[in-house]
Design a protein around this motif. Structure first.
Motif, PDB file in Angstrom:
ATOM      1  N   PHE A  40      -4.646  -2.879   5.986  1.00  0.00           N
ATOM      2  CA  PHE A  40      -3.137  -2.628   5.369  1.00  0.00           C
ATOM      3  C   PHE A  40      -2.331  -2.771   6.839  1.00  0.00           C
ATOM      4  CE2 PHE A  40       0.086   0.593   4.395  1.00  0.00           C
ATOM      5  CZ  PHE A  40       0.857  -0.444   3.369  1.00  0.00           C
ATOM      6  N   ASP A  42      -2.554  -4.550   9.562  1.00  0.00           N
ATOM      7  CA  ASP A  42      -2.613  -5.801   9.792  1.00  0.00           C
ATOM      8  C   ASP A  42      -1.974  -6.456   9.034  1.00  0.00           C
ATOM      9  OD1 ASP A  42      -4.315  -5.157  12.033  1.00  0.00           O
ATOM     10  OD2 ASP A  42      -6.041  -5.745  11.355  1.00  0.00           O
ATOM     11  N   GLY A  43      -1.443  -6.163   7.717  1.00  0.00           N
ATOM     12  CA  GLY A  43      -0.605  -6.892   6.917  1.00  0.00           C
ATOM     13  C   GLY A  43      -1.528  -7.781   5.961  1.00  0.00           C
ATOM     14  N   ARG A  44      -2.858  -7.619   5.791  1.00  0.00           N
ATOM     15  CA  ARG A  44      -3.725  -8.196   5.196  1.00  0.00           C
ATOM     16  C   ARG A  44      -3.911  -7.624   3.764  1.00  0.00           C
ATOM     17  NH1 ARG A  44      -8.923  -8.329   7.607  1.00  0.00           N
ATOM     18  NH2 ARG A  44      -8.322  -6.547   8.912  1.00  0.00           N
ATOM     19  N   ASP A  46      -1.203  -5.580   0.747  1.00  0.00           N
ATOM     20  CA  ASP A  46      -0.002  -4.927   0.498  1.00  0.00           C
ATOM     21  C   ASP A  46      -0.489  -3.709  -0.178  1.00  0.00           C
ATOM     22  OD1 ASP A  46      -0.959  -5.125  -2.328  1.00  0.00           O
ATOM     23  OD2 ASP A  46       0.394  -6.890  -2.800  1.00  0.00           O
ATOM     24  N   ARG A  47       0.678  -2.750  -0.402  1.00  0.00           N
ATOM     25  CA  ARG A  47       0.540  -1.214  -0.437  1.00  0.00           C
ATOM     26  C   ARG A  47      -0.176  -1.164  -1.980  1.00  0.00           C
ATOM     27  NH1 ARG A  47      -0.178   3.550   1.028  1.00  0.00           N
ATOM     28  NH2 ARG A  47       1.402   3.498   2.414  1.00  0.00           N
ATOM     29  N   ARG A  93       0.055  -0.355  16.702  1.00  0.00           N
ATOM     30  CA  ARG A  93      -0.193   0.200  15.352  1.00  0.00           C
ATOM     31  C   ARG A  93       0.133   1.566  15.334  1.00  0.00           C
ATOM     32  NH1 ARG A  93      -5.928  -0.236  13.787  1.00  0.00           N
ATOM     33  NH2 ARG A  93      -5.888   1.897  14.397  1.00  0.00           N
ATOM     34  N   ARG A  96       3.973   1.999  15.676  1.00  0.00           N
ATOM     35  CA  ARG A  96       4.582   1.293  14.392  1.00  0.00           C
ATOM     36  C   ARG A  96       4.476   2.367  13.232  1.00  0.00           C
ATOM     37  NH1 ARG A  96       2.001  -3.226  14.142  1.00  0.00           N
ATOM     38  NH2 ARG A  96       0.565  -2.260  12.483  1.00  0.00           N
TER      39      ARG A  96
END
Length: 175
Positions: A40, A42-44, A46-47, A93, A96
């Protein structure tokens, strides 16, 4: 590391058919959720997909239930990824996540303040500044201690690699 599911973090490899029916432990569930968190971050995922898979991982009773939740998250990792690069990635990470926490707290508390001020007819004292300062201090500490946090991650990664190397040597029948 990014894109790698740590199958050795489970009590037994859930991809193996002979252990698919073995009961999962709390540690196995946490290992699966941690892999999902990284995907999640890493953006692989979605929520919505992260939430769906996390709930399934936490509800898993058998080791074999983890494989379908995690197998498509595996991606090749460049062999040249250094300990320092991985430590920097982990720091970024964390920073962020701290920034997003600050923005979330700020948005929610300011929204509540705005709604209650409108309902009351006059603007109240801007109390959201207090939770924002508290959460913002955590974010600031991440940014201010960048070098130290990266070094801490480097030490953790180096220890993990050393343990893995020792484990591999002890399992090698010729070694």
């Amino acid at each position: 590391m990014t894109g790698v599911v740590r199958w050795d973090g489970f009590s037994a490899d859930p991809r193996r058919a002979e252990v698919a029916g073995v009961r999962a432990s709390d540690g196995d569930r946490e290992t699966a959720v941690e892999a999902l968190r990284e995907a999640f971050a890493d953006g692989r995922l979605d929520r919505a997909e992260f939430d769906r898979r996390s709930h399934a991982a936490l509800a898993a009773a058998l080791l074999g239930e983890f494989a379908p939740l995690l197998q498509d998250l595996e991606a090749p990792v460049p062999a040249t990824l250094s300990v320092h690069d991985e430590a920097v990635r982990r720091y970024r990470r964390e920073a962020r996540e701290a920034r997003n926490g600050f923005l979330t707290v700020g948005t929610i508390t300011t929204g509540i303040w705005g709604a209650t001020s409108i309902y009351g007819g006059d603007p109240y004292f801007f109390w959201p500044v207090f939770p924002m300062l508290a959460v913002g201090a955590g974010w600031f500490m991440k940014v201010a201690n960048r070098g130290e946090l990266i070094e801490r991650h480097e030490r953790k990664i180096a220890r993990r690699l050393e343990r893995r190397r020792r484990k591999d040597e002890s399992e090698d029948p010729e070694g």
